[in-house]
Design a protein around this motif. Structure first.
Motif, PDB file in Angstrom:
ATOM      1  N   PHE A 156      11.087 -34.985  -1.001  1.00 29.74           N
ATOM      2  CA  PHE A 156      10.481 -33.869  -1.730  1.00 29.74           C
ATOM      3  C   PHE A 156       9.053 -33.594  -1.253  1.00 29.74           C
ATOM      4  O   PHE A 156       8.629 -32.443  -1.220  1.00 29.74           O
ATOM      5  CB  PHE A 156      10.499 -34.140  -3.240  1.00 29.74           C
ATOM      6  CG  PHE A 156      11.847 -33.892  -3.845  1.00 29.74           C
ATOM      7  CD1 PHE A 156      12.346 -32.598  -3.917  1.00 29.74           C
ATOM      8  CD2 PHE A 156      12.619 -34.930  -4.303  1.00 29.74           C
ATOM      9  CE1 PHE A 156      13.594 -32.357  -4.460  1.00 29.74           C
ATOM     10  CE2 PHE A 156      13.872 -34.692  -4.844  1.00 29.74           C
ATOM     11  CZ  PHE A 156      14.363 -33.409  -4.925  1.00 29.74           C
ATOM     12  N   ILE A 157       8.354 -34.644  -0.883  1.00 25.46           N
ATOM     13  CA  ILE A 157       6.995 -34.412  -0.354  1.00 25.46           C
ATOM     14  C   ILE A 157       7.094 -33.603   0.932  1.00 25.46           C
ATOM     15  O   ILE A 157       6.382 -32.620   1.146  1.00 25.46           O
ATOM     16  CB  ILE A 157       6.282 -35.756  -0.088  1.00 25.46           C
ATOM     17  CG1 ILE A 157       5.999 -36.462  -1.408  1.00 25.46           C
ATOM     18  CG2 ILE A 157       4.990 -35.546   0.672  1.00 25.46           C
ATOM     19  CD1 ILE A 157       5.441 -37.846  -1.238  1.00 25.46           C
ATOM     20  N   HIS A 158       8.035 -34.024   1.784  1.00 30.38           N
ATOM     21  CA  HIS A 158       8.240 -33.349   3.055  1.00 30.38           C
ATOM     22  C   HIS A 158       8.591 -31.878   2.823  1.00 30.38           C
ATOM     23  O   HIS A 158       8.010 -30.977   3.429  1.00 30.38           O
ATOM     24  CB  HIS A 158       9.360 -34.063   3.807  1.00 30.38           C
ATOM     25  CG  HIS A 158       9.582 -33.534   5.180  1.00 30.38           C
ATOM     26  ND1 HIS A 158       8.655 -33.689   6.182  1.00 30.38           N
ATOM     27  CD2 HIS A 158      10.621 -32.834   5.714  1.00 30.38           C
ATOM     28  CE1 HIS A 158       9.107 -33.115   7.271  1.00 30.38           C
ATOM     29  NE2 HIS A 158      10.304 -32.581   7.021  1.00 30.38           N
ATOM     30  N   HIS A 159       9.510 -31.682   1.894  1.00 36.88           N
ATOM     31  CA  HIS A 159       9.952 -30.333   1.579  1.00 36.88           C
ATOM     32  C   HIS A 159       8.783 -29.485   1.077  1.00 36.88           C
ATOM     33  O   HIS A 159       8.565 -28.349   1.526  1.00 36.88           O
ATOM     34  CB  HIS A 159      11.059 -30.408   0.519  1.00 36.88           C
ATOM     35  CG  HIS A 159      11.572 -29.073   0.107  1.00 36.88           C
ATOM     36  ND1 HIS A 159      11.280 -28.527  -1.117  1.00 36.88           N
ATOM     37  CD2 HIS A 159      12.339 -28.163   0.763  1.00 36.88           C
ATOM     38  CE1 HIS A 159      11.858 -27.336  -1.194  1.00 36.88           C
ATOM     39  NE2 HIS A 159      12.508 -27.101  -0.070  1.00 36.88           N
ATOM     40  N   ALA A 160       8.013 -30.061   0.159  1.00 34.00           N
ATOM     41  CA  ALA A 160       6.878 -29.328  -0.398  1.00 34.00           C
ATOM     42  C   ALA A 160       5.884 -28.989   0.706  1.00 34.00           C
ATOM     43  O   ALA A 160       5.330 -27.883   0.752  1.00 34.00           O
ATOM     44  CB  ALA A 160       6.203 -30.166  -1.473  1.00 34.00           C
ATOM     45  N   TYR A 161       5.688 -29.926   1.628  1.00 33.55           N
ATOM     46  CA  TYR A 161       4.727 -29.701   2.710  1.00 33.55           C
ATOM     47  C   TYR A 161       5.179 -28.550   3.588  1.00 33.55           C
ATOM     48  O   TYR A 161       4.407 -27.621   3.872  1.00 33.55           O
ATOM     49  CB  TYR A 161       4.580 -30.985   3.526  1.00 33.55           C
ATOM     50  CG  TYR A 161       3.730 -30.802   4.747  1.00 33.55           C
ATOM     51  CD1 TYR A 161       2.338 -30.708   4.631  1.00 33.55           C
ATOM     52  CD2 TYR A 161       4.311 -30.694   6.005  1.00 33.55           C
ATOM     53  CE1 TYR A 161       1.557 -30.517   5.754  1.00 33.55           C
ATOM     54  CE2 TYR A 161       3.537 -30.511   7.129  1.00 33.55           C
ATOM     55  CZ  TYR A 161       2.157 -30.413   7.000  1.00 33.55           C
ATOM     56  OH  TYR A 161       1.389 -30.215   8.096  1.00 33.55           O
TER      57      TYR A 161
END
Lengths: 542, 170
Positions: A156-161
Motif C-alpha cells: 500500500f505504501i508503494h501504491h500510494a507513492y
C-alpha cells in the motif's frame, strides 16, 4: 453475544438475497439488475451492511487462524482502539469529502481492518514476556502474521507513492502515511519479538534486554514523531489542518517524551549508583542479614548502599532503575536525594547559614570575640521568616571539639576559611553603608519635622514627598536586614557605631513607622496623582 | 526455564511460605515444572461475610519477577468490589508504579521488588475483610456493599457455601 452475532449474520444474508433476488426478478438480466441495485438507495444500504458483516466475518476467521482465542484484555484493548480509529476515520472523511465513493470507503475499511491486526499482534507479542510457555504454534502464527502484514503495508505504501507521483496529491497521501506508521509498528513488534524470543531461550537472565527495549522504544517513537510532523506539515500545505491525526500525534509525542525521560533518568540513576553510592561494608551487610531484598539472595560483594542506607545488589538495582528511579524499600527518589559523599563534603546544606558559619569559627586559632555569634556569611540573603524583628539570630551550634574532626575535614575547613573572612569583611562594609544611609534618612526626617510649623498647609504633601522619595531604594531592603545585623554591630562596636545618637531614635521596629510605610504603599497611586497635580500647579504658576 | 533470578526468587519464596505459612493462606506452584504459575487457597477472614469460605486463586508471575508484579485471579465465583467479574484482583500492590488503571493510587502503595507473594496474599485477605468501594473493579458489588450490606452479605454467604461444595442454604 454469540447468538446475536449469528442472528445478525443470518438476517443480513437473508436481506441481501431478498434484495438481489428482487433486482433480478424485476430486470431478469445481470447488467440491468446491477444498475438497478446501484441506483436504489435502500438496496445499496443493504449491500453495505452485507459487506460490513462479511468484513467482520473475515476478521473473525483471520483472528482464529492467527491468534486463536483472544484474551479478555486483548479484546477490550481492540474495542477501545477501534472506537478511536473509527472516529478519526470519520474526521478524515470530512477533509476528503470530494473523493467520497465506495472505493474510498472500502480503502478506509481495509486500513482499519489491517490496523486491528497490527494492534492484536502488538498485544500478543507483549504478552510473550508474561506467558510461561510459548509453543511452536505461537512462533509460527506471529511470524506468518507479521510477514503478511508487512507485505500488505509495503504494497500500500508503494501504491500510494506511485499514485501520488503520477496523479498528484490525493487521499492516497493519508494512506501512504498511515501504512508507513503501521510498518514502523511492525518493525517495533518484530524487534520486541526477537528480544523476547532470545530471552526465553537463554538460561541466564539477560540483563541488558530492558535497556535494549528502552532504546528501541525511543528510536521508534522518534521516527513516528518525525512522520507525524511531516504529515501534518504536508497536509496543512495542500489541504487543511488534519484534525484526525492530532490525537495519535499527541500520544506519540507523549510516549516519545516518556521514553526519552526513561532513558535519561535510568541512565542518570545507574551512573549515580556506579559513581556516587558507596559499596556496602561487611558490617552493613551483616546488619541487613546479608540478603538482597530484590532477589532474596545473599550479598557477598557488589552490593551498593543508597542514600537512604538501604543495601541491594548492584545488578539488581540496575535492573530496577530501568523501571523506577526509587529505592525499592522506602521509595526514596534517588535522583532527587543528595548523593552520600556530596552530603558529607559540604555537610550542612548551603542555605542553612548558621551551621555553615561555625566552621571557620571553630577552626580559627583565636577569633576576636570567641563567644560572639558570627555574622551570617551571605549578607544579601533575607533573614529566615521565623525570625522576629530585632530578635538576635540564635547562636550557631558548635562542634564539640577540633579533636573529633579528621585531618581531611580540618583541611577542608582551612580551605574555606579565606572565603568566610572575605564574606565577613564584605558584610561589615555593608553594615557601614546601611548605618550611613539611616543617618541620612534621619537627617531628612528631622529636616522635615523642623519645617513642619512653617508651612502647615503643605504638611501632608511635603512629608510624603520626603518619606517616599528616599524610601524606594535604600529603606525597604536596608531596614529589613537591619534587625539581623543589630546584635552583631553591638558586639563589634559595643558603644558607638558610625552613627550618632539619632540612630537610636530611628527605630526600625517602631510600629507607627511600619504602618506608615504600609499606608504609603497602599496610597502610592493616590500620592502620585496628587504629586503630578502639584507639579502642574507649580509649572502653571511659573 | 526462563529468567534464572526470577525462578530462584520464586523458589525461595515457596520455601519460605511452606516453612512458615501465614494463617489462612496456602500457596505454591501448580506443578514444580513451572514455577511461574501458582495456585493459592485463601480462607475467608473471620468475622466477615466471607468467613468459612476457602477461595482458590491463581497467580501468574512475569519472567522479570520481582521487577514486575504477578497477576492474581480467583478461579471461583467471587462477588467483591475489588474483584473483576472474571476473578482478576484489583489492588494497588499488584500494579506496577508506571501504569495506573484506576487513576488515583499513589505510587507508595504500588508494586516494588520488596513485596512478595506472602504480602500480596495478606493484602488480599485484608481486601476481603475491608473492600475499597472506591475502586470500580465490580461496580455492582461496590454499589451493593455501600447501599445494601445485608444483600451483599447474603451473596457472600452463598459464595462461601459454594466454594465449600455445599448446597445453597434453604
Amino acid at each position: 453475544m454469540k447468538m446475536k452475532a449469528v442472528v445478525a449474520t443470518v438476517i443480513t444474508v437473508a436481506l441481501t438475497s431478498v434484495v438481489i433476488g428482487n433486482a433480478y426478478y424485476q430486470k431478469k438480466q445481470f447488467y440491468p439488475s446491477v444498475v438497478y441495485l446501484t441506483n436504489s438507495n435502500p438496496s445499496m444500504a443493504v449491500m453495505y451492511l452485507q459487506a460490513f458483516i462479511l468484513v467482520l466475518l473475515m476478521g473473525k476467521i483471520l483472528r482464529k487462524i492467527f491468534f486463536g482465542q483472544l484474551r479478555p484484555a486483548e479484546f477490550e484493548h481492540l474495542i477501545e482502539r477501534s472506537w478511536y480509529a473509527i472516529t478519526e476515520t470519520c474526521l478524515a472523511f470530512t477533509v476528503f469529502r470530494d473523493d467520497f465513493n465506495p472505493k474510498f470507503i472500502a480503502l478506509f475499511t481495509l486500513l482499519l481492518f489491517l490496523k486491528a491486526f497490527h494492534w492484536l499482534a502488538e498485544d500478543r507479542v507483549d504478552y510473550m514476556e508474561r506467558s510461561p510457555v510459548i509453543g511452536l504454534l505461537f512462533h509460527v502464527r506471529i511470524l506468518s502474521l507479521l510477514t503478511l502484514l508487512a507485505q500488505s503495508d509495503m504494497y500500500f505504501i508503494h501504491h500510494a507513492y506511485l499514485f501520488t507521483a503520477t496523479k498528484g496529491p490525493s487521499v492516497q497521501l493519508v494512506f501512504g502515511f498511515e501504512y508507513s506508521i503501521l510498518i514502523i509498528m511492525i518493525v517495533n513488534i518484530l524487534i520486541k519479538y526477537v528480544l523476547h524470543a532470545i530471552d526465553s531461550r537463554w538460561e541466564a537472565p539477560w540483563e541488558s534486554k530492558a535497556a535494549v527495549l528502552l532504546y528501541t522504544e525511543l528510536a521508534i517513537n522518534f521516527l513516528k514523531v518525525l512522520l507525524y510532523v511531516g504529515f501534518v506539515a504536508v497536509m496543512v500545505r495542500i489541504y487543511t489542518l488534519p484534525l484526525f491525526a492530532f490525537r495519535p500525534m499527541y500520544e506519540t509525542m507523549r510516549s516519545f517524551k516518556k521514553a526519552y525521560n526513561d532513558v535519561v533518568l535510568s541512565r542518570r540513576a545507574i551512573r549515580n549508583m556506579n559513581t556516587l553510592y558507596p559499596d556496602a561494608t561487611a558490617d552493613e551487610l551483616a546488619a541487613a542479614d546479608n540478603e538482597c531484598i530484590i532477589c532474596r539472595e545473599e550479598m557477598h560483594s557488589g552490593a551498593k548502599k543508597l542514600p537512604c542506607n538501604h543495601i541491594f545488589h548492584a545488578a539488581c538495582l540496575r535492573l530496577w532503575f530501568q523501571r523506577q528511579q526509587t529505592c525499592p524499600t522506602c521509595r526514596l527518589n534517588v535522583l532527587r536525594a543528595p548523593a552520600p559523599e556530596q552530603a558529607n563534603a559540604n555537610a550542612p546544606a548551603p542555605h542553612a547559614n548558621a551551621p555553615h558559619a561555625n566552621a571557620p569559627n571553630a577552626n580559627a586559632p583565636a577569633p576576636p570575640p570567641p563567644t560572639a555569634p558570627v555574622p551570617p556569611p551571605f549578607p544579601n540573603m533575607p533573614p529566615p521568616p521565623m525570625m522576629g524583628w530585632g530578635m538576635p539570630p540564635p547562636p550557631p551550634p558548635r562542634p564539640a571539639s577540633l579533636a573529633t574532626l579528621s585531618v581531611e575535614e580540618l583541611q577542608r575547613l582551612e580551605g574555606t576559611e579565606r572565603r568566610h573572612i572575605e564574606a565577613r569583611l564584605q558584610l561589615l562594609h555593608e553594615i557601614q553603608a546601611m548605618l550611613n544611609a539611616s543617618v541620612l534618612l534621619m537627617q531628612q526626617y528631622s529636616n522635615v519635622v523642623s519645617n513642619l510649623p512653617l508651612n502647615c498647609s503643605n504638611v501632608a504633601t511635603q512629608t510624603e514627598i520626603h518619606r517616599t522619595e528616599p524610601s524606594p531604594e535604600p529603606s525597604p531592603v536596608r531596614v529589613k536586614t537591619d534587625p539581623d545585623v543589630v546584635p552583631t554591630t553591638s558586639t563589634y562596636k559595643p558603644t558607638a557605631g558610625p552613627s550618632t545618637s539619632t540612630d537610636y531614635t530611628f527605630d526600625p521596629n517602631d510600629p507607627t513607622l511600619d504602618s506608615n510605610r504600609d499606608q504609603s504603599d497602599a496610597d502610592a497611586e493616590e500620592l502620585r496623582r496628587r504629586r503630578l497635580q502639584k507639579f502642574k500647579e507649580i509649572h502653571s504658576d511659573k | 526455564m526462563m529468567a534464572g533470578s526470577a525462578l530462584r526468587r520464586l523458589m525461595a519464596e515457596y520455601k519460605q511460605l511452606t516453612l512458615n505459612p501465614p494463617e489462612g493462606i496456602i500457596a505454591g506452584p501448580v506443578n514444580e515444572e513451572n514455577f511461574f504459575e501458582w495456585e493459592a487457597l485463601i480462607a475467608g477472614p473471620e468475622g466477615t461475610c466471607f468467613e468459612g469460605g476457602i477461595f482458590p486463586a491463581k497467580l501468574l508471575f512475569p519472567p522479570d519477577y520481582p521487577l514486575s508484579p504477578p497477576k492474581m485471579q480467583f478461579v471461583c465465583e467471587m462477588f467483591h468490589p475489588n474483584i473483576y467479574a472474571d476473578g482478576r484482583v484489583c489492588i494497588s500492590i499488584l500494579h506496577a508504579p508506571g501504569d495506573d488503571p484506576t487513576g488515583y493510587e499513589c505510587s507508595a502503595e504500588r508494586w516494588s521488588p520488596v513485596q512478595s507473594v506472602e504480602k500480596i496474599l495478606l493484602s488480599v485477605v485484608s481486601m476481603l475483610a475491608e473492600p475499597n468501594d472506591e475502586s470500580g473493579a465490580n461496580v455492582d458489588a461496590a454499589k451493593l456493599w455501600r447501599e445494601d450490606r445485608e444483600q451483599f452479605n447474603k451473596i457472600a454467604k452463598r459464595l462461601v457455601r459454594k466454594t465449600l461444595g455445599l448446597p445453597p442454604a434453604e
